[in-house]
Design an enzyme around this catalytic site. Structure first.
Site, PDB file in Angstrom:
ATOM      1  N   HIS A 198     -22.046  10.772 -56.456  1.00  0.00           N
ATOM      2  CA  HIS A 198     -21.571  12.035 -56.769  1.00  0.00           C
ATOM      3  C   HIS A 198     -21.145  13.080 -58.247  1.00  0.00           C
ATOM      4  CE1 HIS A 198     -23.810  12.117 -52.477  1.00  0.00           C
ATOM      5  NE2 HIS A 198     -24.666  12.166 -53.284  1.00  0.00           N
ATOM      6  N   HIS A 229     -22.957   6.338 -53.777  1.00  0.00           N
ATOM      7  CA  HIS A 229     -23.071   8.190 -53.664  1.00  0.00           C
ATOM      8  C   HIS A 229     -21.545   8.097 -53.593  1.00  0.00           C
ATOM      9  CE1 HIS A 229     -27.094   6.096 -52.413  1.00  0.00           C
ATOM     10  NE2 HIS A 229     -27.794   7.929 -52.823  1.00  0.00           N
ATOM     11  N   ARG A 286     -25.688   4.553 -40.623  1.00  0.00           N
ATOM     12  CA  ARG A 286     -26.147   5.642 -41.499  1.00  0.00           C
ATOM     13  C   ARG A 286     -25.175   5.810 -42.899  1.00  0.00           C
ATOM     14  NH1 ARG A 286     -30.270  10.434 -40.929  1.00  0.00           N
ATOM     15  NH2 ARG A 286     -30.568  10.961 -43.071  1.00  0.00           N
ATOM     16  N   GLU A 293     -25.354  10.689 -38.496  1.00  0.00           N
ATOM     17  CA  GLU A 293     -23.975   9.246 -39.478  1.00  0.00           C
ATOM     18  C   GLU A 293     -22.518   9.332 -38.205  1.00  0.00           C
ATOM     19  OE1 GLU A 293     -22.521   9.653 -43.617  1.00  0.00           O
ATOM     20  OE2 GLU A 293     -24.562   9.191 -43.768  1.00  0.00           O
ATOM     21  N   GLU A 342     -32.354   3.420 -55.971  1.00  0.00           N
ATOM     22  CA  GLU A 342     -32.065   3.880 -54.326  1.00  0.00           C
ATOM     23  C   GLU A 342     -32.960   2.550 -53.871  1.00  0.00           C
ATOM     24  OE1 GLU A 342     -29.980   5.515 -53.010  1.00  0.00           O
ATOM     25  OE2 GLU A 342     -30.205   7.499 -53.656  1.00  0.00           O
ATOM     26  N   LYS A 387     -32.053  14.685 -43.720  1.00  0.00           N
ATOM     27  CA  LYS A 387     -30.944  15.531 -44.430  1.00  0.00           C
ATOM     28  C   LYS A 387     -31.828  16.431 -45.293  1.00  0.00           C
ATOM     29  CE  LYS A 387     -26.967  11.628 -44.479  1.00  0.00           C
ATOM     30  NZ  LYS A 387     -26.695  11.544 -45.008  1.00  0.00           N
ATOM     31  N   ASN A 403     -24.888   4.819 -48.420  1.00  0.00           N
ATOM     32  CA  ASN A 403     -24.105   5.991 -48.999  1.00  0.00           C
ATOM     33  C   ASN A 403     -24.011   5.482 -50.305  1.00  0.00           C
ATOM     34  OD1 ASN A 403     -25.014   8.936 -47.885  1.00  0.00           O
ATOM     35  ND2 ASN A 403     -23.294   8.125 -46.601  1.00  0.00           N
ATOM     36  N   ARG A 426     -34.695  30.988 -37.200  1.00  0.00           N
ATOM     37  CA  ARG A 426     -34.023  29.424 -36.677  1.00  0.00           C
ATOM     38  C   ARG A 426     -34.401  27.870 -36.620  1.00  0.00           C
ATOM     39  NH1 ARG A 426     -32.437  34.152 -33.204  1.00  0.00           N
ATOM     40  NH2 ARG A 426     -30.475  34.879 -33.781  1.00  0.00           N
ATOM     41  N   HIS A 465     -29.978  11.636 -60.340  1.00  0.00           N
ATOM     42  CA  HIS A 465     -29.187  11.321 -59.257  1.00  0.00           C
ATOM     43  C   HIS A 465     -29.046  10.007 -59.632  1.00  0.00           C
ATOM     44  CE1 HIS A 465     -28.132  11.445 -55.632  1.00  0.00           C
ATOM     45  NE2 HIS A 465     -29.382  10.449 -54.365  1.00  0.00           N
ATOM     46  N   LYS A 506     -35.160   2.232 -43.432  1.00  0.00           N
ATOM     47  CA  LYS A 506     -34.195   3.414 -43.752  1.00  0.00           C
ATOM     48  C   LYS A 506     -35.056   4.244 -42.199  1.00  0.00           C
ATOM     49  CE  LYS A 506     -32.674   7.498 -45.315  1.00  0.00           C
ATOM     50  NZ  LYS A 506     -32.070   8.567 -46.180  1.00  0.00           N
TER      51      LYS A 506
END
Length: 365
Positions: A251, A247, A240, A235, A183, A141, A244, A119, A265, A225
């Site tokens: 993606h 992206h 935030r 987000e 990036e 993330k 992206n 956990r 990527h 960032k």
């Protein structure tokens, strides 16, 4: 040495940027050592290139290394299960830290495992690729890929520390370095046209090995960032989401190529950013000259500027179908990051996928 704090109340942490930091990692990681050991997760390539340096730096500390296959294919259910089982076999305690030594794949996978084993355990990020140093290691993330798309299964799990050594980039293949550079450029295109101009003037030097340019770009990117994450950790406010940019298109390109080495990527992000700018221009939102300027810079540094230059020949409808699985989808609509110009990105909630598909069929980037 530069230390940048990600301000999240009692979960705040530092991002340390220091050339040569890996060689003195013991100074930063001593507080994370439990039972005389440190559990380190790395891929096969990084284990050869950088694990010995970390072992030497952690004097008197036993390094218990878990080495996984390199590549995007490791961001999978199977690899997550393997990693979690390996951690449990080592009888990891909740008070121990997992150290992610590697690029974005290892950072995402190790961070996700740390979020769910017992956990939740602490994770320390030591990113060794440019993409991970300026983006994925900061912000919490974590995720694996699924059949339906990229990063669709994961959790927000902030690290206890991010330790960035720009000198690790000296062992990075040129293609990986270029992919990470996409990036960096993104930060200028979101809301900082002056930084994009800096990239135009210094990008070639950065990619060519100039250490000063690399450190400046890493520190600037992390500061931007960190501020955005502190403002919008999960987000939810939309701030935030600006990170992206490119992206959603990118993606889809990655999904079409199978999340492998055919398209990295960062390469997909570069192509996606150019597509986002050209799509914005096609809708009358952005001057065509601005879109052309963005594409020109990516071309100069050797990055793709669209689906075709990324080696993707799929029809627009196929790519739009991938976008329909975007994790940001809400109320049946997929929000797109578009631009009114360089440094003027915004979230557009009213983009029709049929329109995107038609645009992609006519785009020759």
């Amino acid at each position: 040495m530069t230390a940048i704090t990600v301000g999240l109340a009692d979960r705040s942490y530092d991002v340390v940027v220091e050339p040569g930091a890996l060689g003195v990692a013991g100074e930063y990681l001593s507080s994370f050592v439990r039972n005389g050991r440190l559990i380190v997760i790395a891929d096969a390539n990084v284990a050869v290139a950088h694990l010995p340096t970390l072992e030497t730096a952690m004097k008197g500390v036993r390094i218990d290394a878990i080495v996984l296959p390199a590549g995007e294919s490791s961001k999978s259910w199977a690899s997550l299960e393997t990693l979690c089982d390996a951690l449990l076999e080592r009888e990891i305690e909740r008070g121990e830290a997992v150290v992610a030594l590697g690029g974005g794949v290892i950072g995402d996978l190790a961070g996700f495992a740390a979020a769910i084993v017992k956990r939740g355990c602490c994770v320390v990020q030591i990113p060794t690729t440019l993409l991970a140093q300026v983006d994925s290691s900061v912000g919490g993330k974590t995720a694996i890929n699924a059949r339906a798309g990229k990063n669709l299964i994961g959790a927000f799990h902030q690290p206890g520390l991010v330790l960035i050594d720009p000198e690790t980039l000296d062992t990075l293949p040129p293609r990986e370095l270029r992919a990470g550079y996409a990036e960096i450029v993104k930060y200028g295109l979101i809301d900082d046209p002056a930084f994009f101009a800096w990239c135009e003037a210094n990008g070639a030097a950065l990619l060519g090995g100039y250490a000063g340019a690399r450190v400046h770009a890493i520190v600037h990117s992390v500061r931007v960032k960190a501020a955005i994450v502190a403002e919008d950790e999960r987000e939810t406010s939309g701030r935030r989401a600006l990170l992206n940019l490119g992206h959603t298109f990118g993606h889809a390109l990655e999904a079409e190529t199978g999340f492998g080495d055919a398209l990295l990527h960062g390469e997909a992000v570069a192509a996606g950013i150019c597509l986002a700018f050209r799509y914005s221009a096609a809708r009358g939102l952005c001057p065509e000259a601005e879109a052309a300027r963005v594409a020109a810079h990516f071309t100069v540094v050797g990055l793709p500027t669209g689906a075709r230059s990324a080696g993707v020949g799929a029809p627009g409808a196929a790519l739009a179908a991938h976008m329909a699985h975007d994790k940001k989808r809400e109320g049946g609509a997929v929000p797109f990051l578009l631009a009114r110009g360089i440094g003027q990105a915004f979230l557009a909630p009213d983009v029709a996928l049929d329109d995107v598909a038609a645009f992609l069929d006519g785009d020759d980037g």
